[in-house]
Design a protein around this motif. Structure first.
Motif, PDB file in Angstrom:
ATOM      1  N   ARG A   1       0.836  -1.200   0.000  1.00 20.27           N
ATOM      2  CA  ARG A   1       0.000   0.000   0.000  1.00 20.27           C
ATOM      3  C   ARG A   1       0.875   1.256   0.000  1.00 20.27           C
ATOM      4  NH1 ARG A   1      -4.916   0.571   3.924  1.00 20.27           N
ATOM      5  NH2 ARG A   1      -6.179   1.411   2.271  1.00 20.27           N
ATOM      6  N   GLU A   2       1.928   1.238   0.796  1.00 19.73           N
ATOM      7  CA  GLU A   2       2.845   2.370   0.899  1.00 19.73           C
ATOM      8  C   GLU A   2       3.453   2.709  -0.469  1.00 19.73           C
ATOM      9  OE1 GLU A   2       7.293   2.288   2.597  1.00 19.73           O
ATOM     10  OE2 GLU A   2       5.766   1.758   4.063  1.00 19.73           O
ATOM     11  N   VAL A   3       3.937   1.701  -1.177  1.00 17.56           N
ATOM     12  CA  VAL A   3       4.549   1.921  -2.494  1.00 17.56           C
ATOM     13  C   VAL A   3       3.493   2.350  -3.507  1.00 17.56           C
ATOM     14  CG1 VAL A   3       5.771   0.786  -4.401  1.00 17.56           C
ATOM     15  CG2 VAL A   3       6.451   0.326  -2.042  1.00 17.56           C
ATOM     16  N   ARG A   4       2.347   1.700  -3.473  1.00 17.08           N
ATOM     17  CA  ARG A   4       1.266   2.037  -4.413  1.00 17.08           C
ATOM     18  C   ARG A   4       0.856   3.498  -4.255  1.00 17.08           C
ATOM     19  NH1 ARG A   4      -3.970   2.508  -3.692  1.00 17.08           N
ATOM     20  NH2 ARG A   4      -4.150   1.314  -1.768  1.00 17.08           N
ATOM     21  N   LYS A   5       0.674   3.919  -3.026  1.00 16.96           N
ATOM     22  CA  LYS A   5       0.257   5.311  -2.777  1.00 16.96           C
ATOM     23  C   LYS A   5       1.366   6.295  -3.132  1.00 16.96           C
ATOM     24  CE  LYS A   5      -3.469   4.635   0.377  1.00 16.96           C
ATOM     25  NZ  LYS A   5      -4.356   5.567   1.012  1.00 16.96           N
ATOM     26  N   ALA A   6       2.614   5.923  -2.861  1.00 15.17           N
ATOM     27  CA  ALA A   6       3.741   6.801  -3.199  1.00 15.17           C
ATOM     28  C   ALA A   6       3.821   7.036  -4.709  1.00 15.17           C
ATOM     29  CB  ALA A   6       5.047   6.200  -2.691  1.00 15.17           C
ATOM     30  N   GLN A   7       3.383   6.036  -5.472  1.00 10.52           N
ATOM     31  CA  GLN A   7       3.402   6.160  -6.936  1.00 10.52           C
ATOM     32  C   GLN A   7       2.086   6.710  -7.471  1.00 10.52           C
ATOM     33  OE1 GLN A   7       4.886   2.675  -8.911  1.00 10.52           O
ATOM     34  NE2 GLN A   7       6.525   2.422  -7.425  1.00 10.52           N
ATOM     35  N   LYS A   8       1.214   7.125  -6.567  1.00  9.57           N
ATOM     36  CA  LYS A   8      -0.079   7.715  -6.925  1.00  9.57           C
ATOM     37  C   LYS A   8      -0.920   6.788  -7.808  1.00  9.57           C
ATOM     38  CE  LYS A   8       1.489  12.525  -6.543  1.00  9.57           C
ATOM     39  NZ  LYS A   8       2.271  12.342  -5.420  1.00  9.57           N
ATOM     40  N   LEU A   9      -0.885   5.498  -7.462  1.00 14.28           N
ATOM     41  CA  LEU A   9      -1.697   4.502  -8.160  1.00 14.28           C
ATOM     42  C   LEU A   9      -2.882   4.145  -7.282  1.00 14.28           C
ATOM     43  CD1 LEU A   9       1.159   2.179  -9.451  1.00 14.28           C
ATOM     44  CD2 LEU A   9      -0.220   3.745 -10.818  1.00 14.28           C
ATOM     45  N   SER A  10      -4.049   4.076  -7.871  1.00 15.66           N
ATOM     46  CA  SER A  10      -5.240   3.719  -7.103  1.00 15.66           C
ATOM     47  C   SER A  10      -5.322   2.206  -6.931  1.00 15.66           C
ATOM     48  CB  SER A  10      -6.495   4.223  -7.815  1.00 15.66           C
ATOM     49  OG  SER A  10      -6.735   3.470  -8.986  1.00 15.66           O
ATOM     50  N   GLY A  11      -6.038   1.792  -5.911  1.00 11.60           N
ATOM     51  CA  GLY A  11      -6.267   0.363  -5.699  1.00 11.60           C
ATOM     52  C   GLY A  11      -6.963  -0.280  -6.890  1.00 11.60           C
ATOM     53  N   PRO A  12      -8.045   0.332  -7.392  1.00 13.08           N
ATOM     54  CA  PRO A  12      -8.732  -0.260  -8.546  1.00 13.08           C
ATOM     55  C   PRO A  12      -7.831  -0.368  -9.781  1.00 13.08           C
ATOM     56  CG  PRO A  12     -10.177   1.305  -7.455  1.00 13.08           C
ATOM     57  CD  PRO A  12      -8.825   1.438  -6.802  1.00 13.08           C
ATOM     58  N   GLU A  13      -6.969   0.615  -9.976  1.00 12.96           N
ATOM     59  CA  GLU A  13      -6.058   0.601 -11.124  1.00 12.96           C
ATOM     60  C   GLU A  13      -5.073  -0.571 -11.026  1.00 12.96           C
ATOM     61  OE1 GLU A  13      -2.882   3.738 -13.149  1.00 12.96           O
ATOM     62  OE2 GLU A  13      -3.762   4.214 -11.214  1.00 12.96           O
TER      63      GLU A  13
ATOM     64  N   ARG B   1       7.135  -1.577  -9.881  1.00 13.31           N
ATOM     65  CA  ARG B   1       8.545  -1.412 -10.236  1.00 13.31           C
ATOM     66  C   ARG B   1       9.457  -1.472  -9.004  1.00 13.31           C
ATOM     67  NH1 ARG B   1       5.905   2.586 -12.742  1.00 13.31           N
ATOM     68  NH2 ARG B   1       7.101   4.251 -11.782  1.00 13.31           N
ATOM     69  N   VAL B   2       9.199  -2.486  -8.196  1.00 15.77           N
ATOM     70  CA  VAL B   2      10.039  -2.766  -7.031  1.00 15.77           C
ATOM     71  C   VAL B   2      10.282  -4.272  -6.990  1.00 15.77           C
ATOM     72  CG1 VAL B   2       9.219  -0.795  -5.674  1.00 15.77           C
ATOM     73  CG2 VAL B   2       8.060  -2.992  -5.461  1.00 15.77           C
ATOM     74  N   THR B   3      11.331  -4.687  -6.303  1.00 16.22           N
ATOM     75  CA  THR B   3      11.590  -6.120  -6.195  1.00 16.22           C
ATOM     76  C   THR B   3      10.589  -6.764  -5.244  1.00 16.22           C
ATOM     77  OG1 THR B   3      13.118  -5.872  -4.337  1.00 16.22           O
ATOM     78  CG2 THR B   3      14.081  -5.790  -6.561  1.00 16.22           C
ATOM     79  N   THR B   4      10.382  -8.059  -5.419  1.00 18.12           N
ATOM     80  CA  THR B   4       9.498  -8.758  -4.490  1.00 18.12           C
ATOM     81  C   THR B   4      10.108  -8.761  -3.088  1.00 18.12           C
ATOM     82  OG1 THR B   4      10.438 -10.869  -5.196  1.00 18.12           O
ATOM     83  CG2 THR B   4       8.338 -10.222  -6.179  1.00 18.12           C
ATOM     84  N   ASP B   5      11.429  -8.844  -2.997  1.00 19.64           N
ATOM     85  CA  ASP B   5      12.084  -8.788  -1.685  1.00 19.64           C
ATOM     86  C   ASP B   5      11.788  -7.463  -0.987  1.00 19.64           C
ATOM     87  OD1 ASP B   5      13.139 -11.302  -1.893  1.00 19.64           O
ATOM     88  OD2 ASP B   5      15.175 -10.648  -2.345  1.00 19.64           O
ATOM     89  N   TYR B   6      11.759  -6.389  -1.737  1.00 16.96           N
ATOM     90  CA  TYR B   6      11.436  -5.082  -1.167  1.00 16.96           C
ATOM     91  C   TYR B   6       9.976  -5.055  -0.705  1.00 16.96           C
ATOM     92  CZ  TYR B   6      11.028  -0.013  -0.701  1.00 16.96           C
ATOM     93  OH  TYR B   6      10.812   1.248  -0.214  1.00 16.96           O
ATOM     94  N   LEU B   7       9.083  -5.574  -1.560  1.00 13.72           N
ATOM     95  CA  LEU B   7       7.666  -5.613  -1.191  1.00 13.72           C
ATOM     96  C   LEU B   7       7.438  -6.419   0.081  1.00 13.72           C
ATOM     97  CD1 LEU B   7       5.484  -6.156  -4.388  1.00 13.72           C
ATOM     98  CD2 LEU B   7       5.602  -4.147  -2.925  1.00 13.72           C
ATOM     99  N   LEU B   8       8.159  -7.530   0.199  1.00 12.49           N
ATOM    100  CA  LEU B   8       7.968  -8.434   1.330  1.00 12.49           C
ATOM    101  C   LEU B   8       8.855  -8.090   2.521  1.00 12.49           C
ATOM    102  CD1 LEU B   8       7.695 -11.756  -0.695  1.00 12.49           C
ATOM    103  CD2 LEU B   8       5.842 -10.335   0.202  1.00 12.49           C
TER     104      LEU B   8
END
Length: 126
Positions: free
Chosen positions: A8-20, A55-62
């Motif tokens: 959620r943090e990365v998604r919001k930082a990139q200004k991407l909506s949940g539905p998108e 555009r982040v690694t899975t290791d970063y996401l996790l």
């Protein structure tokens, strides 16, 4: 903060909506929000898709690392949807990570594809 909260943090930082993001992955918005809140598990397939979209690694996401070494983020332009490719000059395609049917092409495959496109265009123009 849980693994899912970084999504959620990365998604919001990139200004991407949940539905998108959910639409790009092929899941419902509620399913994505449940993943972000830790109410649902994160499969390897969805983690991989999220990694590509965000555009982040899975290791970063996790949260296995705090370094984001995703190669696409290093000195390359933003990703483009298929419909936008007509606006990218062929000579600049080598700066993008190209894929075909969901499989990322190797550097050599990308170079071969670009050469083929250039040769085809030269033939059409002559």
């Amino acid at each position: 903060m849980s693994n899912q909260n970084r999504i959620r943090e990365v998604r919001k930082a990139q200004k991407l909506s949940g539905p998108e993001v959910a639409a790009k992955i092929g899941i419902s918005t509620q399913y994505l929000y449940d993943i972000e809140r830790g109410k649902r598990g994160l499969s390897a397939e969805i983690a991989g898709k999220l990694s590509d979209i965000l555009r982040v690694t899975t290791d970063y996401l996790l949260r296995k690392t705090d370094e984001n070494l995703y190669e696409h983020n290093r000195n390359t332009p933003d990703s483009h949807e298929e419909s936008e490719l007509a606006e990218i000059p062929i000579e600049k395609l080598n700066s993008f990570k190209l894929s075909y049917k969901g499989t990322v092409l190797s550097k050599e495959e990308s170079e071969d594809l670009i050469k083929l496109m250039e040769m085809t265009l030269k033939r059409w123009k002559s």
